[in-house]
Design a protein around this motif. Sequence first.
Motif, PDB file in Angstrom:
ATOM      1  N   LEU A  11       1.176   3.147   9.260  1.00 51.45           N
ATOM      2  CA  LEU A  11      -0.116   2.791   8.663  1.00 51.45           C
ATOM      3  C   LEU A  11      -0.935   4.004   8.917  1.00 51.45           C
ATOM      4  O   LEU A  11      -2.217   4.092   7.998  1.00 51.45           O
ATOM      5  CB  LEU A  11      -0.773   1.476   9.607  1.00 51.45           C
TER       6      LEU A  11
ATOM      7  N   ALA B  85       3.745  11.103  -0.204  1.00 52.83           N
ATOM      8  CA  ALA B  85       3.858  10.138   0.976  1.00 52.83           C
ATOM      9  C   ALA B  85       4.809  10.594   1.822  1.00 52.83           C
ATOM     10  O   ALA B  85       4.603  10.519   3.132  1.00 52.83           O
ATOM     11  CB  ALA B  85       5.039   9.001   0.181  1.00 52.83           C
TER      12      ALA B  85
ATOM     13  N   GLN C 117      -0.570   6.255   5.963  1.00 54.60           N
ATOM     14  CA  GLN C 117      -1.318   5.669   4.825  1.00 54.60           C
ATOM     15  C   GLN C 117      -2.979   5.922   4.945  1.00 54.60           C
ATOM     16  O   GLN C 117      -3.582   6.432   3.758  1.00 54.60           O
ATOM     17  CB  GLN C 117      -1.109   4.111   4.564  1.00 54.60           C
TER      18      GLN C 117
ATOM     19  N   SER D   3       2.434  12.695   4.078  1.00 55.51           N
ATOM     20  CA  SER D   3       1.768  12.279   5.289  1.00 55.51           C
ATOM     21  C   SER D   3       2.585  11.530   6.186  1.00 55.51           C
ATOM     22  O   SER D   3       2.326  11.491   7.521  1.00 55.51           O
ATOM     23  CB  SER D   3       1.213  10.927   4.513  1.00 55.51           C
TER      24      SER D   3
ATOM     25  N   LYS E 226      -3.547   9.802   4.257  1.00 53.12           N
ATOM     26  CA  LYS E 226      -2.691  10.340   3.210  1.00 53.12           C
ATOM     27  C   LYS E 226      -3.642  11.151   2.164  1.00 53.12           C
ATOM     28  O   LYS E 226      -3.376  12.098   1.486  1.00 53.12           O
ATOM     29  CB  LYS E 226      -2.040   9.307   2.504  1.00 53.12           C
TER      30      LYS E 226
ATOM     31  N   LEU F  26       3.592   3.176   0.688  1.00 45.41           N
ATOM     32  CA  LEU F  26       2.898   4.254   0.681  1.00 45.41           C
ATOM     33  C   LEU F  26       2.137   4.781  -0.711  1.00 45.41           C
ATOM     34  O   LEU F  26       1.306   5.521  -1.011  1.00 45.41           O
ATOM     35  CB  LEU F  26       3.543   5.807   1.454  1.00 45.41           C
ATOM     36  N   SER F  27       2.953   4.389  -1.707  1.00 46.64           N
ATOM     37  CA  SER F  27       2.833   4.660  -3.181  1.00 46.64           C
ATOM     38  C   SER F  27       1.949   3.726  -3.974  1.00 46.64           C
ATOM     39  O   SER F  27       1.557   3.850  -5.075  1.00 46.64           O
ATOM     40  CB  SER F  27       4.136   4.700  -3.813  1.00 46.64           C
TER      41      SER F  27
ATOM     42  N   THR G  17      -1.060   2.951  -3.620  1.00 45.07           N
ATOM     43  CA  THR G  17      -2.452   3.055  -4.258  1.00 45.07           C
ATOM     44  C   THR G  17      -2.703   4.276  -5.092  1.00 45.07           C
ATOM     45  O   THR G  17      -3.372   4.789  -5.789  1.00 45.07           O
ATOM     46  CB  THR G  17      -3.380   3.455  -2.846  1.00 45.07           C
ATOM     47  N   ASP G  18      -1.463   4.842  -5.147  1.00 42.68           N
ATOM     48  CA  ASP G  18      -1.233   6.289  -6.142  1.00 42.68           C
ATOM     49  C   ASP G  18      -0.554   6.164  -7.443  1.00 42.68           C
ATOM     50  O   ASP G  18      -0.400   7.141  -8.244  1.00 42.68           O
ATOM     51  CB  ASP G  18      -0.713   7.312  -5.308  1.00 42.68           C
TER      52      ASP G  18
END
Length: 261
Positions: A150, A121, A153, A124, A156, A100-101, A103-104
């Motif tokens: 998913l 994360a 994600q 979400s 989020k 979950l991290s 893309t951030d």
Amino acid sequence: MSEERSVAIEIKNLSVHLGGIQILRDVNASIMCNETTAIIGPNGAGKSTMLLAIMGMVRYSGTIRFLGACRLNREKPHIGYVPQRLDFDRGMPITVLDFLSLTDQRLPLWLGHRKSVREKAIASLEQVGASHLIKRPLGKLSGGETQRVLLAQAIKDEPDIVLLDEPVAGVDVAGEEMFSELLSKLQKGARFTLVLISHDLSVVTRHADHVICLNKTVKCEGRTVEVLTPENLTAIYGLHMGLYKHPSECMTKEGAPSHDA
């Protein structure tokens, strides 16, 4: 007085060729703002390709317009996507938090997670009832748990539109109903535009406001209760219609949908 409906995505004359084969032909459809739209049709009908075209991931002719009324003060709509399956090496040492991290966070994950990234994360995961999975290895999750991650994600970053490609494929009946109920609750709470592909017409009947019947091109479209008729289903599925229960067959004596469809 009925509530006024507006269009989130307008599709006109959409055609897609892949490897010299025509997958979609002259598709004209409207996806309604802040509603749940189901795309149904037999295998090979082009349903997944239609989602990929909406995301701009395949070349196409025709037009796909995103109308501004459904956006959260953004120039372009933010789209969340849940694929039918996640293909990856299940032996990879990656946790749900790591996933979950991705893309951030700019720094490599082995240097730790920023507090803001971790909190985002967790938030979400809490929305999808899966905060207990935060430290679990991604490769050790069940099918239902993976789909929840998913979905976490996908939502989020507060998307305007969420696209789901058969989100309950491979999940048992009880898990399928729980996931469908969760989706419905999230959509009604956040008021995003939800588009899902489903082969389960009982799920579509219970949760979709709008239906697009696809088999290379649009065979019918409209309100769920008006579209899912025996005549339309025969036109879409042909001789294979027996594989899909008509909504009227999914009702109990009290008039409530049964869960065995």
